[in-house]
Design an enzyme around this catalytic site. Structure first.
Site, PDB file in Angstrom:
ATOM      1  N   CYS A   1       0.677  -1.212  -0.103  1.00  0.00           N
ATOM      2  CA  CYS A   1      -0.071  -0.074  -0.050  1.00  0.00           C
ATOM      3  C   CYS A   1       0.985   1.246  -0.053  1.00  0.00           C
ATOM      4  CB  CYS A   1      -0.918  -0.034   1.132  1.00  0.00           C
ATOM      5  SG  CYS A   1      -2.183   1.225   1.200  1.00  0.00           S
ATOM      6  N   HIS A   2       0.510   2.207  -0.913  1.00  0.00           N
ATOM      7  CA  HIS A   2       1.493   3.525  -0.968  1.00  0.00           C
ATOM      8  C   HIS A   2       1.423   4.105   0.431  1.00  0.00           C
ATOM      9  CE1 HIS A   2       0.643   2.818  -5.340  1.00  0.00           C
ATOM     10  NE2 HIS A   2       2.173   3.203  -5.412  1.00  0.00           N
TER      11      HIS A   2
ATOM     12  N   MET B   1      -8.330   2.960   1.792  1.00  0.00           N
ATOM     13  CA  MET B   1      -7.473   2.267   2.842  1.00  0.00           C
ATOM     14  C   MET B   1      -6.996   2.967   4.070  1.00  0.00           C
ATOM     15  SD  MET B   1      -7.761  -0.528   1.426  1.00  0.00           S
ATOM     16  CE  MET B   1      -7.428  -1.347   2.700  1.00  0.00           C
ATOM     17  N   GLU B   2      -6.800   4.240   3.889  1.00  0.00           N
ATOM     18  CA  GLU B   2      -6.547   4.946   5.164  1.00  0.00           C
ATOM     19  C   GLU B   2      -7.866   5.214   5.820  1.00  0.00           C
ATOM     20  OE1 GLU B   2      -2.995   5.320   2.761  1.00  0.00           O
ATOM     21  OE2 GLU B   2      -5.196   5.475   2.148  1.00  0.00           O
TER      22      GLU B   2
ATOM     23  N   ASP C   1     -10.995  -2.541  23.180  1.00  0.00           N
ATOM     24  CA  ASP C   1      -9.970  -2.743  24.041  1.00  0.00           C
ATOM     25  C   ASP C   1      -9.902  -1.984  25.389  1.00  0.00           C
ATOM     26  OD1 ASP C   1      -7.106  -3.469  24.962  1.00  0.00           O
ATOM     27  OD2 ASP C   1      -6.828  -1.463  24.868  1.00  0.00           O
TER      28      ASP C   1
END
Length: 144
Positions: free
Chosen positions: A64-65, A100-101, A115
């Site tokens: 991924c860039h 993707m980000e 969490d």
């Protein structure tokens, strides 16, 4: 890695969403629109974690860039089903998109909520993560 040398530089934006189902014992901790735990403000820390993750997407996903984002914004609210809805908007002016980000940012914010609240209940469910919209590049996309 995809060769983007021939692509046109355009303003690109992506919006991704993650939904986290919260059980009653977690919702009892809801104060003024945020969850308070021994670790602190859940939604505030989830926002920071999501932004940090979005900035590191190129390190996390193979080939991924690596991108220097122009902006990344995360919002979290509860919907009618008492689920945490996380929206991550990422933008850049570049030759490649930021889907993707945005997806990584929304996902990591959801994982952070899990969490931070797991001591209260393990019935928390990260239900889905999906791309809502993207603009710029070859074609735009908007989920109906």
């Amino acid at each position: 890695m995809v060769d983007v040398r021939g692509k046109t530089i355009t303003h690109r934006t992506a919006i991704a969403r993650s939904i986290v189902s919260l059980p009653p014992e977690v919702l009892k901790q809801l104060v003024a629109g945020d969850l308070q735990t021994k670790k602190g403000s859940v939604f505030q820390l989830a926002v920071v974690a999501g932004i940090m993750a979005a900035k590191k997407t190129g390190e996390l996903i193979p080939l991924c860039h690596p991108l220097g984002l122009d902006n990344c914004h995360i919002s979290i609210h509860l919907n009618e089903q008492q689920e945490a809805v996380i929206d991550c908007t990422a933008s850049i002016t570049a030759k490649t998109g930021v889907e993707m980000e945005a997806l990584v940012g929304a996902s990591l914010a959801a994982l952070t909520i899990y969490d931070m609240c797991k001591a209260l209940s393990h019935d928390i469910v990260i239900k889905e993560t999906k791309l809502i919209e993207k603009t710029g590049g070859k074609r735009d996309f908007k989920r109906a």
